[in-house]
Motif scaffolding. Structure first.
Motif, short mmCIF file in Angstrom:
data_model
loop_
_atom_site.label_atom_id
_atom_site.label_comp_id
_atom_site.label_asym_id
_atom_site.label_seq_id
_atom_site.Cartn_x
_atom_site.Cartn_y
_atom_site.Cartn_z
N LYS A 1 0.83 -1.22 0.00
CA LYS A 1 0.00 0.00 0.00
C LYS A 1 0.86 1.26 0.00
O LYS A 1 0.33 2.37 -0.07
CB LYS A 1 -0.89 0.02 1.26
N GLY A 2 2.17 1.10 0.15
CA GLY A 2 3.05 2.26 0.12
C GLY A 2 3.07 3.05 1.41
O GLY A 2 3.43 4.22 1.44
N VAL A 3 2.67 2.42 2.52
CA VAL A 3 2.68 3.13 3.82
C VAL A 3 4.12 3.41 4.27
O VAL A 3 4.41 4.48 4.80
CB VAL A 3 1.92 2.32 4.88
N ALA A 4 4.99 2.44 4.07
CA ALA A 4 6.39 2.63 4.47
C ALA A 4 7.25 1.61 3.74
O ALA A 4 6.74 0.60 3.23
CB ALA A 4 6.55 2.48 5.98
N ASP A 5 8.56 1.86 3.70
CA ASP A 5 9.42 0.89 3.03
C ASP A 5 9.84 -0.22 4.02
O ASP A 5 9.74 -0.07 5.23
CB ASP A 5 10.62 1.58 2.39
N PRO A 6 10.26 -1.37 3.47
CA PRO A 6 10.54 -2.54 4.31
C PRO A 6 11.51 -2.26 5.46
O PRO A 6 11.29 -2.72 6.58
CB PRO A 6 11.14 -3.53 3.32
N MET A 7 12.55 -1.48 5.21
CA MET A 7 13.53 -1.26 6.26
C MET A 7 12.93 -0.46 7.42
O MET A 7 13.21 -0.73 8.59
CB MET A 7 14.75 -0.53 5.69
N THR A 8 12.09 0.51 7.10
CA THR A 8 11.41 1.30 8.13
C THR A 8 10.49 0.41 8.97
O THR A 8 10.45 0.52 10.20
CB THR A 8 10.58 2.42 7.47
N ILE A 9 9.77 -0.45 8.30
CA ILE A 9 8.85 -1.36 9.01
C ILE A 9 9.64 -2.30 9.93
O ILE A 9 9.30 -2.49 11.10
CB ILE A 9 7.99 -2.15 7.98
N ASP A 10 10.72 -2.87 9.41
CA ASP A 10 11.56 -3.76 10.23
C ASP A 10 12.10 -3.03 11.46
O ASP A 10 12.07 -3.55 12.58
CB ASP A 10 12.74 -4.30 9.41
N LYS A 11 12.61 -1.81 11.24
CA LYS A 11 13.19 -1.06 12.36
C LYS A 11 12.14 -0.79 13.44
O LYS A 11 12.43 -0.90 14.64
CB LYS A 11 13.74 0.29 11.86
N ASP A 12 10.94 -0.42 13.03
CA ASP A 12 9.89 -0.11 14.00
C ASP A 12 9.58 -1.35 14.86
O ASP A 12 9.53 -1.29 16.08
CB ASP A 12 8.63 0.36 13.26
N TRP A 13 9.40 -2.49 14.18
CA TRP A 13 9.09 -3.73 14.90
C TRP A 13 10.21 -4.11 15.86
O TRP A 13 9.99 -4.46 17.03
CB TRP A 13 8.83 -4.86 13.92
N MET A 14 11.44 -4.05 15.38
CA MET A 14 12.59 -4.48 16.18
C MET A 14 12.76 -3.58 17.41
O MET A 14 12.99 -4.06 18.51
CB MET A 14 13.86 -4.47 15.33
N LYS A 15 12.65 -2.28 17.19
CA LYS A 15 12.84 -1.34 18.30
C LYS A 15 11.71 -1.48 19.32
O LYS A 15 11.94 -1.44 20.53
CB LYS A 15 12.86 0.08 17.74
N ALA A 16 10.50 -1.67 18.81
CA ALA A 16 9.34 -1.69 19.72
C ALA A 16 9.19 -3.02 20.44
O ALA A 16 8.53 -3.08 21.48
CB ALA A 16 8.07 -1.35 18.93
N THR A 17 9.79 -4.09 19.93
CA THR A 17 9.62 -5.39 20.57
C THR A 17 10.93 -5.96 21.11
O THR A 17 10.91 -6.95 21.84
CB THR A 17 9.06 -6.45 19.58
N GLY A 18 12.05 -5.37 20.71
CA GLY A 18 13.34 -5.93 21.12
C GLY A 18 13.72 -7.17 20.33
O GLY A 18 14.70 -7.85 20.64
N SER A 19 12.95 -7.49 19.30
CA SER A 19 13.24 -8.67 18.49
C SER A 19 14.48 -8.45 17.61
O SER A 19 14.71 -7.35 17.14
CB SER A 19 12.03 -8.98 17.60
N PRO A 20 15.27 -9.50 17.39
CA PRO A 20 16.45 -9.34 16.53
C PRO A 20 16.12 -9.35 15.04
O PRO A 20 16.99 -9.18 14.21
CB PRO A 20 17.31 -10.56 16.89
N MET A 21 14.85 -9.57 14.70
CA MET A 21 14.46 -9.65 13.28
C MET A 21 13.18 -8.87 13.04
O MET A 21 12.28 -8.86 13.88
CB MET A 21 14.16 -11.10 12.89
N GLY A 22 13.07 -8.26 11.86
CA GLY A 22 11.82 -7.68 11.42
C GLY A 22 11.19 -8.58 10.37
O GLY A 22 11.83 -9.53 9.89
N PRO A 23 9.95 -8.30 9.99
CA PRO A 23 9.23 -9.19 9.06
C PRO A 23 9.91 -9.36 7.70
O PRO A 23 9.90 -10.46 7.15
CB PRO A 23 7.86 -8.54 8.91
#
Lengths: 293, 293
Positions: A206-228
């Motif tokens: 849908k063009g909401v954000a690019d993959p790297m931005t999405i990965d960073k948000d998930w990783m920072k917010a959950t502490g996970s070592p991987m994003g989707p």
């Protein structure tokens, strides 16, 4: 040890990993595969991955390989004196049905039989089996030496002692046993990860954000070592495309499939291609300041 | 620094954290709140959490609190000489609408205005604002000192320079800026976590596996330090219940709501209650062998 000898039936990507993992942890293993030469090539690949990623030595490999006592396309030979058979043949109901009918003809009645199927559930396979009380699913994840879980679930008739014995075996080969109380398509892990990966792909399409931005948000917010999108690069975009393309009547699925198709056409289909959402062998997320503010 | 003075409008759970975080990083901060006494109580709580979880000292707190120059229910006083206003009033379209109309009457035209709304999107709020080109959303996660992301998204008319300035501000208060290219309900993080948490609750409500088993599987398979039920205990089960109960016409949602209701009735509604899916203050997942094979 839970079993004196085990048999892996089908030495594809996962079957060969299960065989090596069990042999590495000291089990006597036989492999049944319609093409023994292919099983050997797979095992060679697996050995390399264990050496690279687990840091095991050539002598560790030698010791483990000594425990693999047969690689054969003969079911009777493969199952001689076995106490546990793990089926890992192609993910297709018909192929698995034919396999179980043949296997049950040669396999002594007291031998436990498990399927590693990732998409089928026990109630779909138990009808091909002559020993429902000794039949269950034991599901491994790719790269089992690293993602070391075994999702274990019986059918309605599986003996509790059979589940317990397989749980014991899982631990003996260093897998964390995850016992399900009832069957579930996708077990636990895929039931959680599929909607999460779908949502990530939807945001991208849908063009909401690019993959790297999405990965960073998930990783920072959950502490996970991987994003989707790191997970998707590992799974491979061709596999992911096939799933979404199969539901192309849905506009959201089609939009995702179309964007994946474009990447695949450019040869960027994941880690195995050297490029997917990230470029390998040194993807951006390995940099120390990937999550730096 | 990006702004000489900023104003936090609404000092609830998140507003008070944003105010303290900005003051801690050296910004001059004013707080507007209809009840200044409540804002003070919230700030006291926030100070305690920073001391406990971030290990900051009393003198750090003192230094930060010196930067909070006003706590007032007077909008004109609160916005005097301010360069940036972050709105964090209750999550209700009507309340926010009234707030923006009043705020725009007193706020000089060149001041940037952001909403921290978690459920509304810019196109729903921009109509209440007299400066669309200077209006955007800047969304924080609860416990911002730990989950330090800011999801940033403009409306169709937001100036690029305004986005850039707010990105700069985010970095200056140690938040990783996550810029969305277009508005999205739930931004990125909630768009990913809601389907993932729903799936976990569905497995539990259907009796597929217990919460601890589901958490272990996710953590081992992804390397994440948290599983879905740990997150739910942190969010709180009363909040989660309200969401599922609002969709109780759907049988799956109702099954989840019913099971949550039972836990809430027993007083087990999450970390704040001392018990949820886990027992606190020493939940099982803090044990060193939680993921042991």
């Amino acid at each position: 040890m839970s079993f004196k000898k085990i048999t892996i039936a089908g030495a594809g990507t996962l079957g060969s990993q299960i065989a090596f993992q069990a042999a590495f942890y000291g089990f006597t293993v036989s492999i049944w595969n319609p093409h023994p030469d292919r099983a050997i090539r797979r095992l060679n690949k697996v050995q390399k991955m264990y050496k690279q990623e687990m840091g095991i030595t050539d002598s560790d490999v030698k010791r483990a390989m000594k425990n693999i006592v047969e690689i054969t396309n003969d079911m009777e030979i493969a199952t001689k004196n076995t106490e546990y058979v793990i089926e890992s043949v192609p993910e297709n109901l018909e192929i698995k049905g034919i396999f179980y009918q043949k296997m049950c003809q040669v396999l002594p009645k007291d031998v436990i039989l498990a399927s590693n199927s990732s998409t089928l559930v026990p109630s779909q396979l138990v009808k091909f089996v002559d020993r429902p009380e000794k039949f269950l699913h034991m599901h491994f994840a790719n790269h089992i030496w690293k993602f070391n879980t075994s999702e274990i679930v019986g059918n309605e008739k599986t003996d509790k002692e059979v589940i317990d014995k397989v749980v014991e075996f899982a631990k003996e080969i260093n897998m964390l046993p995850i016992v399900l109380k009832k069957e579930q398509s996708g077990y636990i892990m895929n039931s959680l990860s599929v909607p999460y990966l779908n949502a990530a792909l939807g945001l991208w399409a849908k063009g909401v954000a690019d993959p790297m931005t999405i990965d960073k948000d998930w990783m920072k917010a959950t502490g996970s070592p991987m994003g989707p999108f790191m997970s998707l690069d590992a799974i491979g975009l061709r596999t992911t495309y096939a799933i979404f393309n199969a539901h192309a009547e849905d506009a959201a699925a089609k939009a995702i499939a179309d964007k994946l198709k474009q990447m695949i056409d450019e040869g960027h289909y994941g880690i195995e291609a050297g490029e997917g959402f990230y470029k390998y062998p040194h993807p951006a997320y390995e940099s120390a300041d990937f999550l730096k503010v």
